[in-house]
Scaffold this active site. Structure first.
Site, PDB file in Angstrom:
ATOM      1  N   CYS A   1     -27.167  12.775 -20.106  1.00  0.00           N
ATOM      2  CA  CYS A   1     -27.441  11.638 -19.152  1.00  0.00           C
ATOM      3  C   CYS A   1     -28.902  11.732 -18.547  1.00  0.00           C
ATOM      4  CB  CYS A   1     -26.423  11.801 -18.068  1.00  0.00           C
ATOM      5  SG  CYS A   1     -26.399  13.037 -16.793  1.00  0.00           S
TER       6      CYS A   1
ATOM      7  N   ASN B   1     -10.881  16.403  27.541  1.00  0.00           N
ATOM      8  CA  ASN B   1     -11.550  15.450  26.493  1.00  0.00           C
ATOM      9  C   ASN B   1     -13.011  15.188  26.999  1.00  0.00           C
ATOM     10  OD1 ASN B   1     -12.714  13.457  25.052  1.00  0.00           O
ATOM     11  ND2 ASN B   1     -10.861  12.086  24.662  1.00  0.00           N
TER      12      ASN B   1
ATOM     13  N   ASN C   1     -14.535   4.599  15.196  1.00  0.00           N
ATOM     14  CA  ASN C   1     -13.710   3.898  16.232  1.00  0.00           C
ATOM     15  C   ASN C   1     -14.213   3.646  17.482  1.00  0.00           C
ATOM     16  OD1 ASN C   1     -12.141   5.496  18.723  1.00  0.00           O
ATOM     17  ND2 ASN C   1     -12.985   6.847  17.220  1.00  0.00           N
TER      18      ASN C   1
ATOM     19  N   THR D   1     -16.154  13.209  18.345  1.00  0.00           N
ATOM     20  CA  THR D   1     -16.885  12.121  17.224  1.00  0.00           C
ATOM     21  C   THR D   1     -18.406  11.891  17.556  1.00  0.00           C
ATOM     22  OG1 THR D   1     -16.191  10.199  18.487  1.00  0.00           O
ATOM     23  CG2 THR D   1     -14.792  10.775  16.566  1.00  0.00           C
TER      24      THR D   1
ATOM     25  N   CYS E   1     -15.334  12.081  24.035  1.00  0.00           N
ATOM     26  CA  CYS E   1     -15.439  10.709  23.287  1.00  0.00           C
ATOM     27  C   CYS E   1     -16.740   9.988  23.667  1.00  0.00           C
ATOM     28  CB  CYS E   1     -14.347  10.032  24.269  1.00  0.00           C
ATOM     29  SG  CYS E   1     -13.894   8.410  23.807  1.00  0.00           S
TER      30      CYS E   1
ATOM     31  N   CYS F   1     -31.111  20.248  -9.841  1.00  0.00           N
ATOM     32  CA  CYS F   1     -30.562  19.575 -11.186  1.00  0.00           C
ATOM     33  C   CYS F   1     -29.168  20.069 -11.178  1.00  0.00           C
ATOM     34  CB  CYS F   1     -31.279  20.220 -12.228  1.00  0.00           C
ATOM     35  SG  CYS F   1     -31.552  22.326 -12.118  1.00  0.00           S
TER      36      CYS F   1
END
Lengths: 441, 444
Positions: A344, A131, A73, A200, A134, A382
């Site tokens: 697979c 904060n 964001n 973030t 940010c 694996c």
């Protein structure tokens, strides 16, 4: 029934599940709705001098059919006048006196910090989250992660806040730093009551291939954003662990980063978090995800005999150590369950091209691969690529009697020290001749 | 029964014959392609007669590159779209998907394949540029899957190719013989048109090549000849009443249905004779055309039916009933079919026997014989020096697909006795390589 209530550095809440400071806590309407749904606390969308936002604001990393495994964001702090936010905080507290309402704050001057802390407390805030995390937009103006990246500045600002705060102060840390414990220690030294992390991560989530602009696109341009969501959980868990283990930090931790379900929450708490905060999952699915988190978390507590959240906090920390302390004599090799195998051959090609050529195919006319024991180093690859649960397991081969770490061997002088040292770990490993890779000779 | 109302319009016909493998939209293709494990040495590739790199084309769909995906498909199979829709994927690629071993639904490979190729056809995406003409000419007889596939490949080597088709549409059984709920006429024709635009082969319609003179003429004008004429009309049962009105062959019935849709005549009570996939199709189609009762009658047991299990299920789900171990003895009726006289059968030591005095009559107003097709022997005998295998099919060298007459090559149902579209496409491509080797001396 286990007790979910927590007392986080003096902030009480009915459970450890809080909403992180973000768009879901932008208004009293949303926070009340969240508390109704079952969330225990909310960190209000960061208050400060209101900002002006751009459009668009979000970008996403999708993996195959999963959307928003990573989210980015470029939105800033609240764009609403302070008085509107304060009025709504007061109203929320009136309806939910037992729930935790924490005000996230971000301003510049000492005077502003003093004013906003007092205003928040007058409105009924149970605590503050500073904060300092940010990493987009606000940091260009000397706030947010610009503070979090300068431990000395961080310490000073925490000091300013503590001059007037009567409620607990949480410092929210930015992960955009090489050693997370440095700002954590600074927070402690500044007088913080707790820390929360991670904010973030600076990011670019993708590029519009036709127009050569990263996402999110704002009128033909873009900027770095802040990355969050399930993809950041491993980074955040490690940082939470680092802070929780560091003796000089010694503060309650609120864990943040990619929490979406009860398992994620349990992991954070086992690695030292006392509460957790959620944003992206709510932005994806709404407040209703709490109805999956609480019962799952409770039944886990019951199954493990935990009476309270604090019983669980940091339960995995003693088992996280430095690499040098790991046992070099612990030997495991892969084992394939023939009945479960669906053929697979992903394990084969992963080991063949990406690891140690320890899996073969084409035996007994089946597609079930087989382990070449002498080549298997027990790396686990694996079993990770295998799409069938519990089809490939790692089986212990040593007798468990010998425990010797790198540190031990260093002490006894039995580690390789020269380039062609015979003590090299892979010296007896069978490596195919390079020419064997060529299909046509 | 009846589950289907008799269709009076093309729209009602399309409703009754709704596509069983409808085209995916972008979202469905994205989610479905996400599930693919990208197996190593993938079993689905091995199960595909044309060896399409299936994990690759699925990954290309998933990364938003459907046109790259279509290229992967067309590189191996010129009938990429048609095969996605009409292949018996349940016993080929999808049947070999490793998810089956985990009791997880296999990847819908056929539908993904059609999704990717449809996007290429829709955009007229050009992948192939034929090599400049090398001065040699090849005649292809029959514009079915084998003929078209061979023609495409030959164009890539620079041969001029003329296709001679006896009917008025290309693609052979794909348009005349496949059940309408598997692929529509428009879909079939758009892929052929798409191929023709890229490869530039010529097709002459209503141009049956069958007499000695026809072949002599062709031999003079072309350096090599590819025979891809498939199988012929439904063979005779050699029982009384077979010539009555409303007693018809399954391939003729299906062909009529493909061309005339809802206007095709279907009785109220239909008996379908046979136990192969064509019988299942004819029965299922009769039910979808609004027949009140459709009975599948097979002379051996249910377990011995040659039809794929899923085809039998499809017929049953359309409301078809069945009776086993009965052999038709006579078609009853004056001018029009009124019933079938059957005798019960049993297998003694592996040998099929009629039980004496076990005859009985089942009434019906239509009989569809899905009991095998003729092999165009009368046409092939007009070509010199051709040899046939033990089953009476045209014999070819298994690697070059050259017949015993060196100028003639062949692939498709005429050499196999009747297989899938995908087998014809695969073999015909190899036949083109055989032709190129024969005409240029070069192996490819």
């Amino acid at each position: 029934m286990p007790d979910l209530s927590v007392n986080f550095a003096g902030i009480k809440s009915p459970n450890p599940f809080w909403l992180a400071s973000a768009p879901p806590t932008n208004s009293g309407y949303q926070v009340m709705k969240a508390f109704e749904a079952g969330w225990g606390g909310a960190v209000w969308k960061t208050l400060g001098v209101p900002i002006v936002n751009v459009s668009s604001r979000y970008g996403s990393v999708n993996y195959r059919d999963s959307r928003m495994i990573g989210f980015n964001n470029i939105e800033l702090i609240t764009d609403r006048p302070l008085k509107d936010n304060l009025k709504e905080i007061e109203e929320v507290k009136k309806y939910f006196p037992e729930h935790a309402v924490i005000t996230s704050l971000m301003v510049e001057s000492r005077k502003e910090w003093h004013q906003i802390v007092k205003d928040a407390e007058n409105a009924g805030a149970d605590g503050h989250e500073l904060n300092f995390g940010c990493p987009h937009g606000m940091c260009e103006r000397g706030m947010g992660s610009a503070v979090g990246q300068e431990p000395e500045v961080l310490k000073i600002i925490v000091g300013w806040v503590k001059e007037v705060a009567t409620k607990p102060v949480i410092v929210k840390l930015t992960p955009n730093i090489s050693d997370i414990t440095e700002p954590a220690i600074a927070a402690k030294q500044g007088g913080a009551d707790a820390i929360s992390l991670i904010n973030t991560i600076q990011s670019i989530v993708g590029v519009d291939l036709d127009n050569f602009v990263p996402y999110p696109v704002v009128d033909g341009n873009s900027t770095n954003g802040g990355y969050c969501g399930p993809a950041v959980k491993p980074i955040a868990l490690n940082m939470v662990k680092n802070c929780a283990q560091h003796p000089e930090v010694s503060l309650p931790v609120s864990g943040i980063g990619g929490i979406e379900n009860w398992r994620d929450a349990v992991e954070y708490i086992l690695l030292g978090a006392a509460t957790v905060q959620v944003c992206t999952a709510v932005m994806h699915y709404g407040f209703g995800i709490i109805r999956e988190i609480i019962p799952g978390f409770e039944s886990y507590m019951t199954s493990k005999g935990f009476k309270s959240v604090s019983d669980m906090t940091g339960r995995a920390l003693p088992n996280v150590t430095n690499w040098e302390n790991l046992n070099l004599d612990y030997k495991i090799i892969a084992e394939i369950n023939k009945d479960k195998c669906i053929g697979c051959q992903l394990c084969y090609i992963a080991c063949e091209d990406g690891a140690h050529q320890a899996i073969g195919v084409g035996q007994n006319g089946t597609r079930v691969p087989f382990i070449i024991e002498e080549n298997c180093v027990g790396c686990n690859l694996c079993s990770l690529v295998c799409p069938v649960e519990n089809c490939i397991t790692m089986v212990r081969k040593d007798d468990g009697k010998k425990i010797e770490s790198w540190k031990d061997r260093t002490k006894s002088g039995r580690i390789p020290t020269t380039f062609n040292d015979p003590l090299a770990g892979g010296i007896h490993h069978k490596v195919p001749e390079p020419q064997k890779a060529l299909k046509s000779k | 029964m009846p589950e289907y109302k008799k269709p009076e319009t093309k729209q009602e016909f399309d409703t009754n014959f709704q596509q069983i493998k409808p085209l995916m939209n972008e979202t469905e293709a994205y989610y479905e392609s996400s599930r693919c494990l990208f197996c190593y040495d993938a079993p689905c590739v091995k199960a595909c007669p044309t060896g399409i790199d299936i994990p690759l084309f699925i990954k290309q769909i998933n990364t938003g590159n459907p046109l790259g995906s279509a290229k992967t498909i067309y590189d191996s199979n010129y009938f990429g779209f048609a095969c996605g829709k009409v292949c018996p994927t349940e016993v080929l690629c999808e049947g070999s998907c490793v998810y089956n071993l985990q009791n997880v639904k296999p990847i819908e490979i056929g539908r993904l394949q059609s999704y990717a190729t449809a996007s290429a056809i829709g955009k007229d995406k050009i992948y192939f540029q034929p090599t400049e003409n090398n001065g040699k000419k090849v005649a292809v007889i029959g514009a079915g899957p084998a003929g078209i596939s061979c023609a495409c490949e030959l164009r890539m080597y620079g041969y001029e190719v003329d296709i001679f088709e006896g009917k008025e549409n290309p693609s052979g059984l794909t348009i005349y013989g496949i059940a309408p709920y598997k692929i529509t006429n428009e879909e079939v024709l758009s892929e052929i048109d798409y191929l023709q635009k890229q490869f530039g082969f010529r097709i002459s319609y209503n141009s049956r090549i069958e007499s000695k003179e026809d072949f002599k003429k062709i031999e003079k004008s072309f350096n090599a000849i590819f025979i891809g004429i498939g199988l012929g009309i439904t063979g005779r049962l050699k029982i009384q009443g077979e010539e009555l009105q409303n007693c018809i062959g399954a391939v003729e019935f299906i062909s009529e249905l493909r061309m005339n849709h809802h206007k095709t005549h279907v009785g109220k009570h239909v008996i379908v004779l046979g136990g192969g996939n064509t019988a299942m199709d004819a029965a299922s189609e009769s039910a979808r055309m609004g027949a009140e009762k459709v009975l599948l009658a097979y002379r051996r047991s249910k377990e011995e039916m040659k039809a794929y299990g899923f085809e039998y299920e499809l017929a049953k789900n359309a409301g078809v009933e069945s009776i086993f171990n009965v052999s038709p003895v006579e078609i009853i009726g004056k001018n029009i079919t009124e019933g079938v006289k059957f005798a019960r059968t049993k297998i003694v030591n592996g040998v099929f026997e009629i039980i004496p005095d076990s005859e009985f009559v089942l009434k019906c107003d239509m009989v569809i014989k899905a009991t095998g097709q003729t092999k165009h022997k009368e046409v092939l005998l007009n070509i010199d020096h051709l040899e046939f295998d033990k089953k009476g099919n045209l014999a070819v060298n298994p690697s070059t697909f050259q017949t015993s007459n060196p100028h003639y090559f062949s692939a498709g149902d005429i050499i196999s006795g009747g297989q899938e579209v995908v087998n014809a496409v695969a073999d015909a491509k190899k036949a083109a390589k055989g032709i190129h080797k024969f005409l240029s001396g070069q192996s490819v």
